[in-house]
Motif scaffolding. Structure first.
Motif, PDB file in Angstrom:
ATOM      1  N   VAL A  94      -4.855   1.477   5.851  1.00  0.00           N
ATOM      2  CA  VAL A  94      -4.631   0.802   7.128  1.00  0.00           C
ATOM      3  C   VAL A  94      -4.381   1.819   8.232  1.00  0.00           C
ATOM      4  CG1 VAL A  94      -2.131   0.582   6.825  1.00  0.00           C
ATOM      5  CG2 VAL A  94      -3.333  -1.059   8.221  1.00  0.00           C
ATOM      6  N   ALA A  95      -4.891   1.528   9.390  1.00  0.00           N
ATOM      7  CA  ALA A  95      -4.615   2.392  10.534  1.00  0.00           C
ATOM      8  C   ALA A  95      -3.117   2.388  10.811  1.00  0.00           C
ATOM      9  CB  ALA A  95      -5.369   1.889  11.766  1.00  0.00           C
ATOM     10  N   MET A  96      -2.555   3.564  11.055  1.00  0.00           N
ATOM     11  CA  MET A  96      -1.109   3.701  11.152  1.00  0.00           C
ATOM     12  C   MET A  96      -0.623   3.412  12.572  1.00  0.00           C
ATOM     13  SD  MET A  96      -0.869   4.301   8.056  1.00  0.00           S
ATOM     14  CE  MET A  96       0.860   4.629   7.877  1.00  0.00           C
TER      15      MET A  96
ATOM     16  N   PRO B 235       1.404   0.290  -0.757  1.00  0.00           N
ATOM     17  CA  PRO B 235       0.195  -0.518  -0.558  1.00  0.00           C
ATOM     18  C   PRO B 235      -0.494  -0.327   0.788  1.00  0.00           C
ATOM     19  CG  PRO B 235       1.816  -1.806  -1.746  1.00  0.00           C
ATOM     20  CD  PRO B 235       2.492  -0.515  -1.375  1.00  0.00           C
ATOM     21  N   PRO B 236       0.237  -0.154   1.920  1.00  0.00           N
ATOM     22  CA  PRO B 236      -0.476   0.035   3.194  1.00  0.00           C
ATOM     23  C   PRO B 236      -1.096   1.411   3.379  1.00  0.00           C
ATOM     24  CG  PRO B 236       1.735  -0.869   3.555  1.00  0.00           C
ATOM     25  CD  PRO B 236       1.678  -0.376   2.148  1.00  0.00           C
ATOM     26  N   GLY B 237      -0.765   2.393   2.525  1.00  0.00           N
ATOM     27  CA  GLY B 237      -1.273   3.739   2.712  1.00  0.00           C
ATOM     28  C   GLY B 237      -0.334   4.580   3.564  1.00  0.00           C
TER      29      GLY B 237
ATOM     30  N   VAL C 134       7.284  -3.525  -1.691  1.00  0.00           N
ATOM     31  CA  VAL C 134       6.454  -3.505  -0.488  1.00  0.00           C
ATOM     32  C   VAL C 134       5.246  -4.394  -0.746  1.00  0.00           C
ATOM     33  CG1 VAL C 134       5.069  -2.090   1.071  1.00  0.00           C
ATOM     34  CG2 VAL C 134       7.204  -1.185   0.128  1.00  0.00           C
ATOM     35  N   THR C 135       5.049  -5.370   0.128  1.00  0.00           N
ATOM     36  CA  THR C 135       3.962  -6.332  -0.031  1.00  0.00           C
ATOM     37  C   THR C 135       2.919  -6.110   1.053  1.00  0.00           C
ATOM     38  OG1 THR C 135       5.513  -7.949  -0.929  1.00  0.00           O
ATOM     39  CG2 THR C 135       3.380  -8.782  -0.190  1.00  0.00           C
TER      40      THR C 135
ATOM     41  N   ASP D 114      -5.460  -9.288  -5.832  1.00  0.00           N
ATOM     42  CA  ASP D 114      -6.493  -8.955  -4.854  1.00  0.00           C
ATOM     43  C   ASP D 114      -5.990  -8.029  -3.766  1.00  0.00           C
ATOM     44  OD1 ASP D 114      -8.399 -10.461  -6.078  1.00  0.00           O
ATOM     45  OD2 ASP D 114      -8.056 -12.254  -4.875  1.00  0.00           O
ATOM     46  N   SER D 115      -4.769  -8.211  -3.358  1.00  0.00           N
ATOM     47  CA  SER D 115      -4.245  -7.418  -2.250  1.00  0.00           C
ATOM     48  C   SER D 115      -4.061  -5.957  -2.619  1.00  0.00           C
ATOM     49  CB  SER D 115      -2.912  -7.996  -1.774  1.00  0.00           C
ATOM     50  OG  SER D 115      -1.951  -7.944  -2.817  1.00  0.00           O
ATOM     51  N   LEU D 116      -4.097  -5.660  -3.913  1.00  0.00           N
ATOM     52  CA  LEU D 116      -3.916  -4.272  -4.344  1.00  0.00           C
ATOM     53  C   LEU D 116      -5.224  -3.632  -4.752  1.00  0.00           C
ATOM     54  CD1 LEU D 116      -0.679  -4.619  -6.488  1.00  0.00           C
ATOM     55  CD2 LEU D 116      -0.924  -4.315  -4.027  1.00  0.00           C
TER      56      LEU D 116
END
Length: 596
Positions: free
Chosen positions: A18-20, A99-101, A376-377, A5-7
């Protein structure tokens, strides 16, 4: 291939990453000074009257419909302010992300602010955020730091209600489909061959598979169904690709909800729903105008899913922006193999507009990620060893950057590499990325836009201005007349690096059926993982010699493309163990807290 789900594709910015936000505790190098969080920065901005922002965009006053403080809807007549578009058209993409972008949204906003500081009239066109990811793992989609769009809370929570209008229009069609079954209307819709589910703008895994019509016969026909997130709705893809209200009506009417018992397609027009759906979307088709923290115009509109749809903001917003200044900067979801490819081959086909330049966002952390040495999680800090100085790791992961440069060039567009700098980076690591870009024959610029706003993006802005002046020789990756299977093969082998494509018997049958029905001219969208150039999210860098598995091919007749499912791509995300929603609240002053 099951995907965690997280991916799952999060349609932030439908809309994407995600906002950096840069916080001292998150990185290994002490920043120059502590940086406020995104929400505090956003609330510190004194909003200019939205009429002034519209004036900067060249939109006449009669086309501006204020929608609360700092927000307006723009009538579609705003696109007719000039006979021909004047602005340079710039698309922002990225290498294959962690994953976070990697910060495409912040880079697009920072670039606009940098162009503005160089004396140009520039605006941004971005996807609208979905509340599902905002309340889930990824957080908001308004950008970050001093490169964000304001007001932040409004953008991330409801905005002007466009996504709710899409939800209502989609679910109206769902209700009318079930009504046809209940009343046994003449179209003889096969209850076992209905392809239209329901949607909502919240992550909820428990609704992926449901049974409707339980209870007495008066409660409707009992059948299996499910929910998707609203950004995955074909109605959202239609809204993003429609060029006018009349075009929206035509596209909605073409949506296929299922098939008759004889195997004939049943459309929204056949059900009698498309007219009312259009009425529900009459205001939603108008782009939303906001401003960045440096008061540059920002058009926020539409948020189609980045996997099963084209993952780009709306055509009507781009048309308004192209009439209103020197540069329009838009963003395409995920890496250049996905969002940019669809921008070129789906969006540009529908709009008739072509880009003058492209930006390829690259980060030190992503190139280290592509070495395959680090895990990276989502939602967890980066591994500490990723933050140590290692130009060798950056060079070892360079294959992905080189391949994504090539993917943009495959469409006749030479990119500028934007090095999105983090405090954990080291000058030696940035130097390696510059060397790689130079060896590939493209410009590169370091950008510190999150911390420094437009001033931190001046080098990037100048490089993009120079690239736009050089121009591009844009062309599609494939012609309309190419068969659907050949289009899929062209993308897989030319852009992804696949050696072959394996079509399941069902996929072959579906392709043959669409060709026979006269849909073979449509562009294609390949639904695969965004975490790899391949269809396997664990493969880093630029893998070759692999085979793309196509298990199913579906038609989005209203949106106007065919999409190939490669693996298990879920269209309803689930909430994580510690969702962002658990930390959002209202303080004693009535202010929202916990958004990021």
């Amino acid at each position: 291939m099951a995907i965690d789900d997280s991916l799952i594709d999060d349609p932030l910015n439908g809309a994407g990453e995600v906002a950096m936000t840069i916080q001292p505790q998150d990185f290994g190098q002490e920043p120059r000074q502590p940086m406020p969080d995104n929400l505090k920065i956003a609330r510190g901005v004194r909003l200019w009257p939205i009429e002034e922002i519209a004036h900067r965009l060249g939109v006449p006053g009669e086309a501006v419909e204020p929608y609360g403080r700092g927000i307006a809807k723009l009538d579609l007549s705003a696109a007719d302010a000039a006979e021909e578009p004047r602005a340079r058209y710039v698309v922002v993409s990225a290498i294959t992300p962690t994953p976070p972008g990697e910060g495409k949204t912040t880079t697009a906003i920072g670039l606009v602010q940098g162009l503005q500081q160089l004396g140009h009239r520039a605006s941004a066109a971005l996807r609208q955020s979905s509340m599902g990811p905002t309340l889930g793992t990824k957080g908001g989609a308004a950008g970050g730091g001093y490169s964000q769009v304001v007001p932040m809370e409004r953008i991330n929570l409801h905005l002007t209600g466009d996504i709710h209008a899409v939800t209502a229009a989609h679910n109206l069609l769902s209700a009318m489909v079930d009504n046809h079954l209940h009343h046994r209307h003449a179209c003889d819709l096969d209850p076992k061959n209905i392809r239209w589910q329901r949607v909502m703008d919240i992550n909820d895994r428990a609704l992926r598979h449901i049974v409707t019509g339980l209870g007495p016969a008066a409660d409707g026909a009992t059948r299996q169904s499910g929910f998707e997130i609203t950004a995955a709705s074909e109605v959202m893809a239609v809204l993003a690709l429609a060029t006018s209200l009349a075009d929206l009506r035509r596209r909605l009417g073409r949506i296929r909800v299922g098939y008759t018992r004889a195997g004939e397609p049943v459309t929204a027009d056949d059900i009698g729903a498309a007219g009312a759906m259009t009425a529900l979307l009459k205001e939603a088709i108008k782009p939303n105008l906001l401003q960045t923290v440096e008061h540059a115009p920002a058009l926020i509109h539409a948020g189609p899913f980045g996997n099963i749809a084209h993952g780009n903001s709306s055509i009507v917003a781009d048309r308004i922006g192209l009439h209103g200044g020197d540069y329009l900067v838009t963003e395409a979801g995920f890496g250049a193999d996905m969002g940019a490819e669809r921008f070129f081959n789906i969006k540009c086909r529908a709009s008739g507009m072509t880009p003058d330049a492209a930006v390829l966002v690259a980060t030190v952390r992503a190139l280290k990620f592509h070495t395959g040495r680090y895990v990276v999680t989502p939602g967890k800090p980066l591994p500490a060893e990723m933050l140590t100085e290692s130009p060798e790791d950056v060079r070892a992961g360079a294959a992905n950057l080189v391949k994504q440069i090539d993917n943009l060039r495959a469409h006749g567009v030479t990119p500028v590499v934007a090095i999105n700098a983090f405090p954990s980076d080291h000058p030696s690591e940035h130097a390696v990325i510059r060397d790689i870009a130079e060896a590939a024959g493209v410009r590169a610029a370091v950008s510190t836009h999150v911390r420094d706003g437009g001033a931190g993006a001046l080098e990037l802005a100048q490089a993009v201005a120079d690239a736009a002046e050089d121009g591009s020789s844009f062309h599609f990756l494939y012609p309309d007349e190419m068969p659907l299977d050949a289009k899929i093969e062209r993308i897989a082998t030319r852009l992804y690096g696949a050696a072959d494509v394996a079509f399941s018997p069902e996929a072959r049958r579906q392709i043959d059926a669409y060709q026979q029905q006269g849909q073979g001219h449509l562009p294609v969208c390949i639904a695969k993982t965004h975490l790899s150039l391949s269809s396997d999210p664990t493969l880093r860098g630029a893998p070759t010699g692999w085979t793309l598995p196509v298990r199913e091919v579906r038609l989005s007749a209203g949106a106007g493309f065919v999409y190939a499912l490669c693996g298990d791509i879920r269209t309803m995300p689930g909430l994580g163990r510690d969702p962002a929603a658990a930390h959002i609240d209202i303080d004693d002053n009535g202010e929202i807290t916990g958004l990021f």
